[in-house]
Design a protein around this motif. Sequence first.
Motif, PDB file in Angstrom:
ATOM      1  N   LYS A 148       0.828  -1.195   0.000  1.00  0.00           N
ATOM      2  CA  LYS A 148       0.000   0.000   0.000  1.00  0.00           C
ATOM      3  C   LYS A 148       0.871   1.256   0.000  1.00  0.00           C
ATOM      4  O   LYS A 148       0.660   2.179  -0.779  1.00  0.00           O
ATOM      5  N   LYS A 149       1.877   1.217   0.865  1.00  0.00           N
ATOM      6  CA  LYS A 149       2.754   2.378   1.017  1.00  0.00           C
ATOM      7  C   LYS A 149       3.407   2.769  -0.315  1.00  0.00           C
ATOM      8  O   LYS A 149       3.487   3.945  -0.657  1.00  0.00           O
ATOM      9  N   TYR A 150       3.855   1.769  -1.055  1.00  0.00           N
ATOM     10  CA  TYR A 150       4.557   2.066  -2.313  1.00  0.00           C
ATOM     11  C   TYR A 150       3.628   1.944  -3.524  1.00  0.00           C
ATOM     12  O   TYR A 150       4.070   2.052  -4.662  1.00  0.00           O
ATOM     13  N   ASP A 151       2.357   1.638  -3.249  1.00  0.00           N
ATOM     14  CA  ASP A 151       1.335   1.571  -4.302  1.00  0.00           C
ATOM     15  C   ASP A 151       1.721   0.591  -5.417  1.00  0.00           C
ATOM     16  O   ASP A 151       1.693   0.923  -6.603  1.00  0.00           O
ATOM     17  N   ASP A 154      -2.752  -3.482  -5.298  1.00  0.00           N
ATOM     18  CA  ASP A 154      -4.007  -2.893  -4.824  1.00  0.00           C
ATOM     19  C   ASP A 154      -5.018  -4.003  -4.588  1.00  0.00           C
ATOM     20  O   ASP A 154      -5.607  -4.536  -5.522  1.00  0.00           O
ATOM     21  N   LYS A 170       0.479  -3.165  -9.713  1.00  0.00           N
ATOM     22  CA  LYS A 170       0.576  -1.902 -10.432  1.00  0.00           C
ATOM     23  C   LYS A 170       2.037  -1.463 -10.551  1.00  0.00           C
ATOM     24  O   LYS A 170       2.845  -1.690  -9.650  1.00  0.00           O
TER      25      LYS A 170
END
Length: 423
Positions: A148-151, A154, A170
């Motif tokens: 989540k932190k580095y996206d 998802d 992603k």
Amino acid sequence: MLQVAFIRDHKEAIIERLAKRNIDATEMINDVINLDEDRRALQTKLDNTKAESNTLSKEIGNLFKSGEAQKATILKEKTTQLKETTKLLEQEFNEKVEALNELLYRIPNVPNPIVPSGNTDEDNEETYREGDIPTLHEGALPHWELAKKYDIIDFELGNKITGAGFPVYKGKGARLQRALIAYFLDKNTEAGYTEYQLPHLVNEASGFGTGQLPDKEGQMYHVTADNLYLIPTAEVPATNIFRDTLLNEADLPITITGYTPCFRREAGSYGAHVRGLNRLHQFDKVEILRVEHPDNSYDALDGMVEHVKNILVELKLPYRILRLCGGDLGFTAALTYDFEVFSTAQNRWLEISSISNFETFQANRLKLRFKNNDGKNELCHTLNGSSLALPRVLAGILENYQTENGIKIPEVLVPYTGFDMIS
RNA sequence: GGAGAGUUGGCAGAGUGGUCGAAUGCGGCAGUCUUGAAAACUGUUGAGGGUCACACCUCCAGGGGUUCGAAUCCCUUACUCUCCGCCA
């Protein structure tokens, strides 16, 4: 499935070795032997009846030719009676065969003598451990937080599009996935495995061939309109290449590797152990598979274990190898080694590979044989394993390679990713 | 999706309701020749069940039917190919 002849000849030893799985197979094995005896007795009766009608039919033919139609008509009546008998016997015979097969489907493979006793995964025997468990910085995160932190992954988006267990990768996350697949395939190919691209859906016959059907039906996604199943592992299409196949001894060994997504319904799974990448409905896996001469299969198994070790050493991940105990051993396997990577932020081991020798258990059901040098047809041994399963390797990389400034990429992967840091 | 043609042994490929478990070729195996190999020639070679071994039984895509008798005729399912339609 086990061979009836083998059961007949090794009754006591089989019962004794199946006890490792914590089952008392005495009754089942006795039933197999009894059913088989009944079957054979019926077969003899049936064959004799058929032989009689065959002889009569020939006589009738000859009588018609020589113009003795009246005599022929008398014989015809006899054959009608025989036909009735045949029908009844056939029915009885088929029932026996069916009962025998149903029973055989329910008897698991006989564990190799070196399989440790035990009930649960706690009784598995650790045979090897390698790699340093890193000391993480203050505030180190589990992989789902890092994602989540580095996206890069998802999970919520996957929920929206499909449902839980279908993550969306992603950017650098997607690229890292692709890098891992390419890297694994390259390593396997270097080791002599031939790369295959396999169908992701299989028909019913293939499901039966590798034993997913009939009992494990609920674990596969089923496309009802076309009666096809989404593969739970590349093992299914890869192994079914060899369904109803007669090889030459010189063809062995056959070695195959392939990447496929894997689809598993995982009905009933829940809780912390399925968070993040720990357990998914769709995940990626690179599989290796071997068809071996029976004399070679255990050397081959050791070779597969060495091969996967090399990959983990290159990735510099802390891992251990377990020899599965009787209670944890899969239904079809005679001996299995599991690889687990240490997930430092979760402080637990994650299974990333499972390498098994099935001996003739799969080959018997598949009718996968080879013509040996004496000209006799013999069942092959089959083996397979992951090399490797992606999500938990990825979890291991994210957690073990995290720094305060981002996630480092293992050196061997950098040529594949094109970047050496996720930040 | 529509129309037609097919599916036979490890592979290719014949096959008239009884003499067909099935011609022929390739491949495999054994032998002759050769220092050896290749070529050529000769022989041999489907699978499963059953039996101490024979006998015998089953199998021509799967299932069902007609017939005394089916690879062969009929029905049905699956798959393959060709043409048409649609389409990345």
